[in-house]
Design an enzyme around this catalytic site. Structure first.
Site, short mmCIF file in Angstrom:
data_model
loop_
_atom_site.label_atom_id
_atom_site.label_comp_id
_atom_site.label_asym_id
_atom_site.label_seq_id
_atom_site.Cartn_x
_atom_site.Cartn_y
_atom_site.Cartn_z
N GLY A 1 0.82 -1.20 0.00
CA GLY A 1 0.00 0.00 0.00
C GLY A 1 0.85 1.26 0.00
O GLY A 1 2.09 1.21 -0.08
N TYR B 1 -14.92 1.79 9.48
CA TYR B 1 -13.50 2.14 9.57
C TYR B 1 -13.17 2.74 10.94
O TYR B 1 -12.22 2.31 11.60
CB TYR B 1 -13.16 3.14 8.47
CG TYR B 1 -11.69 3.51 8.39
CD1 TYR B 1 -10.73 2.54 8.11
CD2 TYR B 1 -11.27 4.82 8.57
CE1 TYR B 1 -9.38 2.87 8.02
CE2 TYR B 1 -9.94 5.16 8.49
CZ TYR B 1 -8.99 4.20 8.21
OH TYR B 1 -7.66 4.52 8.13
N LYS C 1 3.42 -11.44 20.53
CA LYS C 1 3.59 -12.08 21.84
C LYS C 1 4.46 -13.34 21.71
O LYS C 1 5.37 -13.56 22.51
CB LYS C 1 2.22 -12.43 22.41
CG LYS C 1 2.24 -13.14 23.76
CD LYS C 1 0.82 -13.27 24.30
CE LYS C 1 0.79 -14.10 25.59
NZ LYS C 1 0.94 -15.53 25.32
N LYS D 1 -12.91 -6.71 9.71
CA LYS D 1 -12.16 -7.92 10.04
C LYS D 1 -10.66 -7.65 10.18
O LYS D 1 -10.01 -8.18 11.08
CB LYS D 1 -12.41 -9.00 8.98
CG LYS D 1 -13.78 -9.65 9.07
CD LYS D 1 -14.03 -10.61 7.92
CE LYS D 1 -13.15 -11.84 8.00
NZ LYS D 1 -13.49 -12.80 6.92
#
Length: 328
Positions: free
Chosen positions: A11, A146, A106, A92
């Site tokens: 992007g 959004y 983690k 999502k």
């Protein structure tokens, strides 16, 4: 060589982050499902040994072999055209995608930076917007997919920090522009420049009195990099505080492009913010950061980039007209 995973790598911001981390001597793993990204933004990196690319959707389980030092989560539609067209995927990637990447951080004991947005402030009642402002968001409006995805993203990130002791950073990105923006993504600058290059009148929504503050991409990337390397865990605004009305900005574009088009007005989309200006006091004090590139310089570089696009790319531009979808 330290290793960094950058999601949304193909992007606009993700590709510039890949460039920056390569320049800083990192081994960069780019990840993107290419729904809104474009491989041409990172094709210059494929020949490098310190760059690898995974075509993957982060809403599915994310696995990266070996050690990992940093994760930057920039996978998300970021323009109104995109998140109105693919609202479920937008939610999502903010929820499931962020959860998957926090789990990966983690597991790897990696520091993770989450790309949030000024849209968490909604249509703000406080101006300029400080990080302490909780926002004015319509949860069930068309933009809510959004706005709320990003607000949830911040919440789960802080939960992982507090509960698991994960090293987290949150950047709230304000309007950013520069080369590699998609001409058909519906945001103000590519919309105006695309119309100018096609000889069309410039479309302003509302009366043009609403404001935005535009930050050149090089400045934005510098702020993000400094935040990642800092010890500060709460959200930080990274943007340019110099505000301009959309009408004045459209007139700047007409002057820059040397076109003879006029400005036409259409109804303001539902929940479109009337003001947008970051308070960057924290960025100045904590990161020693503030934008350096003047708008005239940045806009010229951006226009020069758009002029290199093919006729086909110009003609496939999607018009930024949301009124039929945003009626109350």
């Amino acid at each position: 060589m330290k290793k960094v995973l950058i999601t949304g790598a193909a992007g606009f911001l993700g590709s510039h982050l890949c460039d920056r981390f390569i320049k800083e001597g990192f081994h960069v793993i780019g990840m993107d499902n290419l729904i809104t990204g474009d491989l041409k933004n990172i094709e210059h990196l494929f020949k490098l040994e310190q760059f690898e690319f995974y075509h993957h959707d982060v809403t599915k389980f994310v696995h990266v072999p070996g050690e990992l030092d940093y994760i930057l989560h920039f996978a998300s539609p970021a323009s109104p055209i995109d998140y109105l067209k693919i609202p479920i995927q937008t939610l999502k990637v903010g929820a499931l995608g962020t959860h998957n990447l926090l789990g990966l951080a983690k597991e790897k004991k990696a520091r993770i930076l989450i790309a949030s947005t000024s849209e968490v402030y909604g249509d703000p009642l406080v101006h300029p917007q400080t990080e302490e402002y909780y926002g004015n968001v319509n949860t069930i409006g068309p933009r809510g997919v959004y706005d709320e995805a990003k607000r949830f993203q911040e919440s789960i990130t802080m939960a992982y920090h507090r509960f698991h002791g994960l090293e987290t950073r949150i950047v709230r990105i304000f309007n950013t522009y520069g080369p590699r923006m998609r001409l058909n993504d519906g945001r103000v600058i590519p919309a105006f420049m695309g119309q100018a290059l096609r000889g069309e009148d410039l479309t302003v929504f509302g009366d043009g009195s609403q404001t935005r503050s535009f930050c050149y991409v090089d400045d934005e990337i510098e702020g993000i990099f400094r935040l990642l390397m800092s010890d500060y865990v709460l959200p930080v605004n990274i943007g340019n505080p110099h505000e301009i009305t959309i009408k004045d900005f459209a007139e700047e574009i007409i002057k820059l492009t040397g076109t003879t088009q006029k400005i036409i007005y259409k109804p303001l989309p539902q929940d479109d913010p009337l003001v947008r200006q970051p308070d960057i006091t924290k960025a100045k004090e904590i990161l020693g950061w503030e934008p350096k590139v003047e708008r005239a310089e940045g806009m010229q570089k951006t226009f020069d980039y758009f002029k290199t696009l093919s006729k086909e790319e110009l003609e496939k531009t999607e018009h930024r007209d949301f009124t039929s979808r945003n009626k109350k």
